[in-house]
Enzyme design. Structure first.
Site, short mmCIF file in Angstrom:
data_model
loop_
_atom_site.label_atom_id
_atom_site.label_comp_id
_atom_site.label_asym_id
_atom_site.label_seq_id
_atom_site.Cartn_x
_atom_site.Cartn_y
_atom_site.Cartn_z
N SER A 134 0.86 -1.20 0.00
CA SER A 134 0.00 0.00 0.00
C SER A 134 0.88 1.23 0.00
O SER A 134 1.99 1.22 0.57
CB SER A 134 -0.88 0.01 1.24
OG SER A 134 -1.45 1.30 1.44
N TYR A 150 -1.98 -0.48 10.11
CA TYR A 150 -2.06 -0.88 8.69
C TYR A 150 -0.81 -0.43 7.95
O TYR A 150 -0.18 -1.21 7.21
CB TYR A 150 -3.31 -0.25 8.08
CG TYR A 150 -3.53 -0.58 6.61
CD1 TYR A 150 -3.98 -1.83 6.21
CD2 TYR A 150 -3.30 0.39 5.64
CE1 TYR A 150 -4.19 -2.11 4.86
CE2 TYR A 150 -3.51 0.11 4.29
CZ TYR A 150 -3.95 -1.15 3.91
OH TYR A 150 -4.16 -1.43 2.58
N1 LIG Z 1 -8.59 -0.68 -1.83
C1 LIG Z 1 -7.58 0.14 -1.59
O1 LIG Z 1 -7.74 1.37 -1.62
C2 LIG Z 1 -6.21 -0.40 -1.31
C3 LIG Z 1 -5.14 0.52 -1.28
C4 LIG Z 1 -3.87 0.04 -1.02
C5 LIG Z 1 -3.66 -1.31 -0.81
N2 LIG Z 1 -4.71 -2.16 -0.82
C6 LIG Z 1 -4.41 -3.57 -0.58
O2 LIG Z 1 -4.87 -4.32 -1.68
C7 LIG Z 1 -5.27 -5.62 -1.24
C8 LIG Z 1 -6.69 -5.89 -1.70
O3 LIG Z 1 -7.53 -4.87 -1.19
P1 LIG Z 1 -9.04 -4.67 -1.67
O4 LIG Z 1 -9.33 -3.23 -1.55
O5 LIG Z 1 -9.28 -5.37 -2.95
O6 LIG Z 1 -9.81 -5.42 -0.47
P2 LIG Z 1 -11.25 -6.08 -0.38
O7 LIG Z 1 -12.17 -5.52 -1.42
O8 LIG Z 1 -11.63 -5.97 1.06
O9 LIG Z 1 -10.96 -7.62 -0.75
C9 LIG Z 1 -10.09 -8.34 0.07
C10 LIG Z 1 -9.74 -9.66 -0.58
O10 LIG Z 1 -8.82 -10.34 0.28
C11 LIG Z 1 -9.42 -11.52 0.77
N3 LIG Z 1 -9.05 -11.72 2.16
C12 LIG Z 1 -9.21 -10.86 3.19
N4 LIG Z 1 -8.79 -11.43 4.34
C13 LIG Z 1 -8.38 -12.68 4.00
C14 LIG Z 1 -7.86 -13.76 4.74
N5 LIG Z 1 -7.71 -13.71 6.07
N6 LIG Z 1 -7.54 -14.89 4.08
C15 LIG Z 1 -7.73 -14.99 2.74
N7 LIG Z 1 -8.23 -14.00 1.99
C16 LIG Z 1 -8.54 -12.86 2.62
C17 LIG Z 1 -10.90 -11.35 0.59
O11 LIG Z 1 -11.53 -12.62 0.55
P3 LIG Z 1 -13.13 -12.79 0.83
O12 LIG Z 1 -13.84 -12.19 -0.37
O13 LIG Z 1 -13.35 -14.27 0.92
O14 LIG Z 1 -13.46 -12.07 2.10
C18 LIG Z 1 -10.94 -10.56 -0.72
O15 LIG Z 1 -10.76 -11.42 -1.82
C19 LIG Z 1 -5.09 -5.63 0.27
O16 LIG Z 1 -3.84 -6.18 0.61
C20 LIG Z 1 -5.11 -4.15 0.62
O17 LIG Z 1 -4.45 -3.88 1.84
C21 LIG Z 1 -5.98 -1.75 -1.07
#
Ligand SMILES: NC(=O)c1ccc[n+]([C@@H]2O[C@H](COP(=O)([O-])OP(=O)(O)OC[C@H]3O[C@@H](n4cnc5c(N)ncnc54)[C@H](OP(=O)(O)O)[C@@H]3O)[C@@H](O)[C@H]2O)c1
Length: 243
Positions: free
Chosen positions: A141, A155
């Site tokens: 991130s 985080y």
């Molecule tokens: N969105 C942002 O603005 C942003 C910015 C910077 C970095 N990120 C990073 O990008 C990544 C994805 O984020 P996102 O926004 O796409 O999140 P999201 O929409 O909340 O989706 C999270 C994904 O991770 C899976 N997951 C969560 N906890 C898990 C666990 N304990 N074991 C296995 N799978 C798990 C979820 O599975 P389920 O569907 O089964 O729950 C889902 O597929 C993360 O690492 C996040 O920190 C996101």
């Protein structure tokens, strides 16, 4: 028409958001794609169906990233079914927000278990079963370098740990020609940011959140042949995010 597979990819946390976009993109690139999920089997099945619709093999495995044995078993299942592993993308992550004085240890433990320990174990398990010359990509991130607002200390710490972990792992795996890189998104349109939208958009000079497909594009680059000399890097994609 199904063409020859480009290889086999495993996306940890591929059921929603950025991970789902990565899984779909890799299928379009020609990979057979496996994905893990923890709580949303229906979403995982939808992504698997999209991978198959693109003419590739798909596999959805429930594996909690906080559970080392589950991660190791997921990698074994992928290699068992697809025969090899060429690319792993460690995307699963959780966002727990709160100021230092009230942040619960349960939230700290979950943050570290999924965002740090889970990434370490996934890298270790994938590298152990990956062919030489493979690719590992983590999703960190931009908070690792630009902690955007109060309440994000745990985080941000977890994502800074991922950036450091990738640097070290890249050295460990260089003799096997496995590259290891970290993509650092800024605010991206997913479930994770739906409640934060109004707060973060004004901080993005480009005036919008990223689309998950834009993050997937950078992952596809890192997986490509032309990125063969990129390793140990953390690449930030955040629309010029400012504090
Ligand atoms: N969105 C942002 O603005 C942003 C910015 C910077 C970095 N990120 C990073 O990008 C990544 C994805 O984020 P996102 O926004 O796409 O999140 P999201 O929409 O909340 O989706 C999270 C994904 O991770 C899976 N997951 C969560 N906890 C898990 C666990 N304990 N074991 C296995 N799978 C798990 C979820 O599975 P389920 O569907 O089964 O729950 C889902 O597929 C993360 O690492 C996040 O920190 C996101």
């Amino acid at each position: 028409m199904t063409t020859h597979s480009k290889g086999t990819a495993l996306v940890f946390g591929g059921s929603r958001g950025i991970g789902a976009a990565i899984a779909r993109r890799l299928a379009r690139e020609g990979y057979d794609v496996a994905l893990t999920y923890v709580s949303r089997p229906d979403d995982a099945a939808t992504v698997a169906a999209a991978i198959e619709a693109a003419g590739r093999r798909a596999l959805a495995v429930r594996a909690d990233s906080a559970d080392a044995a589950a991660l190791q078993d997921a990698v074994a299942q992928v290699v068992g079914q697809f025969g090899q592993l060429d690319l792993a993308v460690i995307n699963a992550g959780v966002l727990r927000l709160g100021p230092l004085d009230t942040f619960s240890l349960a939230d700290l433990d979950q943050t570290l278990a999924v965002n740090v320990r889970g990434v370490f174990v996934a890298l270790q398990a994938a590298a152990a079963r990956m062919k030489d010359g493979g690719r590992l990509v983590t999703i960190g991130s931009n908070t690792a370098i630009r902690t955007g607002s109060p309440g994000s200390s745990a985080y941000a710490m977890s994502k800074a740990a991922v950036a450091a972990l990738v640097k070290g792992t890249a050295l460990d795996l260089a003799p096997r020609r496995i590259t290891v890189n970290n993509v650092q998104p800024g605010p991206t349109e997913t479930d994770m940011t739906s409640a934060l939208r109004e707060h973060v958009v004004p901080r993005v000079p480009l005036g919008r959140l990223a689309e998950p497909e834009e993050i997937a594009g950078l992952v596809a680059y890192l997986a490509s042949a032309e990125a063969g000399f990129v390793t140990g890097a953390s690449l930030t994609i955040d629309g010029g995010f400012v504090l």
